[in-house]
Design a protein around this motif. Structure first.
Motif, PDB file in Angstrom:
ATOM      1  N   LEU A  53       0.750  -1.160  -0.151  1.00 30.60           N
ATOM      2  CA  LEU A  53       0.088  -0.027   0.022  1.00 30.60           C
ATOM      3  C   LEU A  53       0.849   1.226   0.105  1.00 30.60           C
ATOM      4  N   THR A  54       1.839   1.268   0.733  1.00 30.69           N
ATOM      5  CA  THR A  54       2.879   2.396   0.594  1.00 30.69           C
ATOM      6  C   THR A  54       3.516   2.612  -0.815  1.00 30.69           C
ATOM      7  N   LEU A  55       4.049   1.695  -1.177  1.00 33.43           N
ATOM      8  CA  LEU A  55       4.462   1.863  -2.591  1.00 33.43           C
ATOM      9  C   LEU A  55       3.637   2.408  -3.649  1.00 33.43           C
ATOM     10  N   VAL A  56       2.121   1.911  -3.760  1.00 31.16           N
ATOM     11  CA  VAL A  56       1.011   2.489  -4.300  1.00 31.16           C
ATOM     12  C   VAL A  56       0.922   3.919  -4.058  1.00 31.16           C
ATOM     13  N   LYS A  57       0.901   4.025  -2.798  1.00 28.57           N
ATOM     14  CA  LYS A  57       0.650   5.598  -2.370  1.00 28.57           C
ATOM     15  C   LYS A  57       1.871   6.370  -2.852  1.00 28.57           C
ATOM     16  N   HIS A  58       2.936   5.934  -2.758  1.00 34.18           N
ATOM     17  CA  HIS A  58       4.115   6.737  -3.360  1.00 34.18           C
ATOM     18  C   HIS A  58       3.838   7.078  -4.763  1.00 34.18           C
ATOM     19  N   VAL A  59       3.590   6.071  -5.574  1.00 32.22           N
ATOM     20  CA  VAL A  59       3.506   6.303  -7.024  1.00 32.22           C
ATOM     21  C   VAL A  59       2.108   7.206  -7.323  1.00 32.22           C
ATOM     22  N   LEU A  60       1.184   6.948  -6.517  1.00 37.29           N
ATOM     23  CA  LEU A  60       0.141   7.997  -6.681  1.00 37.29           C
ATOM     24  C   LEU A  60       0.402   9.575  -6.240  1.00 37.29           C
ATOM     25  N   GLU A  61       1.107   9.596  -5.143  1.00 35.15           N
ATOM     26  CA  GLU A  61       1.811  10.820  -4.685  1.00 35.15           C
ATOM     27  C   GLU A  61       2.586  11.520  -5.797  1.00 35.15           C
ATOM     28  N   GLY A  62       3.447  10.740  -6.439  1.00 32.22           N
ATOM     29  CA  GLY A  62       4.321  11.198  -7.560  1.00 32.22           C
ATOM     30  C   GLY A  62       3.561  11.670  -8.680  1.00 32.22           C
ATOM     31  N   LEU A  63       2.554  10.995  -8.909  1.00 27.37           N
ATOM     32  CA  LEU A  63       1.449  11.306 -10.103  1.00 27.37           C
ATOM     33  C   LEU A  63       0.714  12.644  -9.661  1.00 27.37           C
ATOM     34  N   THR A  64       0.570  12.604  -8.478  1.00 29.02           N
ATOM     35  CA  THR A  64      -0.201  14.009  -7.934  1.00 29.02           C
ATOM     36  C   THR A  64       0.750  15.193  -8.195  1.00 29.02           C
ATOM     37  N   ALA A  65       2.183  14.989  -8.010  1.00 33.71           N
ATOM     38  CA  ALA A  65       3.204  15.927  -7.821  1.00 33.71           C
ATOM     39  C   ALA A  65       3.163  16.436  -9.419  1.00 33.71           C
ATOM     40  N   LYS A  66       3.106  15.658 -10.419  1.00 36.96           N
ATOM     41  CA  LYS A  66       3.278  16.049 -11.717  1.00 36.96           C
ATOM     42  C   LYS A  66       1.842  16.505 -12.225  1.00 36.96           C
ATOM     43  N   GLY A  67       0.612  16.535 -11.559  1.00 38.95           N
ATOM     44  CA  GLY A  67      -0.502  16.995 -12.079  1.00 38.95           C
ATOM     45  C   GLY A  67      -1.148  16.039 -12.987  1.00 38.95           C
ATOM     46  N   LEU A  68      -0.998  14.577 -12.754  1.00 42.46           N
ATOM     47  CA  LEU A  68      -1.611  13.632 -13.510  1.00 42.46           C
ATOM     48  C   LEU A  68      -2.636  13.118 -12.804  1.00 42.46           C
ATOM     49  N   VAL A  69      -2.848  13.276 -11.430  1.00 42.89           N
ATOM     50  CA  VAL A  69      -3.682  12.654 -10.578  1.00 42.89           C
ATOM     51  C   VAL A  69      -4.021  13.862  -9.585  1.00 42.89           C
ATOM     52  N   THR A  70      -5.208  13.885  -9.093  1.00 42.50           N
ATOM     53  CA  THR A  70      -5.473  15.006  -8.247  1.00 42.50           C
ATOM     54  C   THR A  70      -5.841  14.163  -6.907  1.00 42.50           C
ATOM     55  N   ARG A  71      -5.405  14.953  -5.691  1.00 43.04           N
ATOM     56  CA  ARG A  71      -5.671  14.189  -4.412  1.00 43.04           C
ATOM     57  C   ARG A  71      -6.814  15.156  -3.667  1.00 43.04           C
ATOM     58  N   ASP A  72      -7.579  14.062  -2.985  1.00 40.54           N
ATOM     59  CA  ASP A  72      -8.758  14.721  -2.434  1.00 40.54           C
ATOM     60  C   ASP A  72      -8.496  14.290  -0.962  1.00 40.54           C
ATOM     61  N   ASP A  73      -8.071  15.187  -0.031  1.00 41.11           N
ATOM     62  CA  ASP A  73      -8.014  14.933   1.480  1.00 41.11           C
ATOM     63  C   ASP A  73      -9.039  15.585   2.325  1.00 41.11           C
ATOM     64  N   SER A  74     -10.247  15.748   1.598  1.00 42.95           N
ATOM     65  CA  SER A  74     -11.391  16.443   2.343  1.00 42.95           C
ATOM     66  C   SER A  74     -12.115  15.122   3.205  1.00 42.95           C
ATOM     67  N   ARG A  75     -11.645  13.941   2.949  1.00 35.84           N
ATOM     68  CA  ARG A  75     -12.181  12.769   3.465  1.00 35.84           C
ATOM     69  C   ARG A  75     -11.541  12.190   4.644  1.00 35.84           C
ATOM     70  N   SER A  76     -11.883  11.132   5.425  1.00 41.17           N
ATOM     71  CA  SER A  76     -11.007  10.639   6.595  1.00 41.17           C
ATOM     72  C   SER A  76     -10.105  10.009   5.728  1.00 41.17           C
TER      73      SER A  76
END
Length: 110
Positions: A53-76
């Motif tokens: 799960l940490t590795l996948v989150k790392h990849v998704l955070e990298g994609l977020t930093a590049k603007g390819l994915v958006t992060r929604d931290d408004s939920r728990s």
């Protein structure tokens, strides 16, 4: 279910691309939201190991930093979003171009 090789980063990015492909290909609308666990589930990985799960989150955070994915931290639980009009990943994922998306993810996050 297929095994998940956590020691090969190329394999990790391929797993993320496959999971995203299945999530987007089944989308009924123009946006999808998902968690790292859901990416693994859609990729056919039967694991809830924290390192996976940490590795996948790392990849998704990298994609977020590049603007390819958006992060929604408004939920728990933090969720990630891909929308048709905001992410260049949508069309290749919808068209099943998993290898191209894997390369893009690998180059963006390495």
């Amino acid at each position: 279910m297929r095994p998940f090789n956590i020691t090969d980063f190329r394999e990790v990015t391929k797993t993320v691309a496959l999971g995203l492909y299945k999530i987007v290909s089944e989308a009924r609308g123009n946006c999808v939201s998902f968690t790292p666990r859901r990416v693994l589930e859609f990729a056919g990985i039967d694991t809830t190991a924290p390192i996976a799960l940490t590795l996948v989150k790392h990849v998704l955070e990298g994609l977020t930093a590049k603007g390819l994915v958006t992060r929604d931290d408004s939920r728990s639980k933090i969720r990630y979003i891909i929308c048709r009009d905001r992410s260049p990943l949508w069309i290749p994922l919808k068209n099943g171009e998993v290898d191209n998306v894997t390369d893009l993810i690998y180059r963006s996050v390495e």
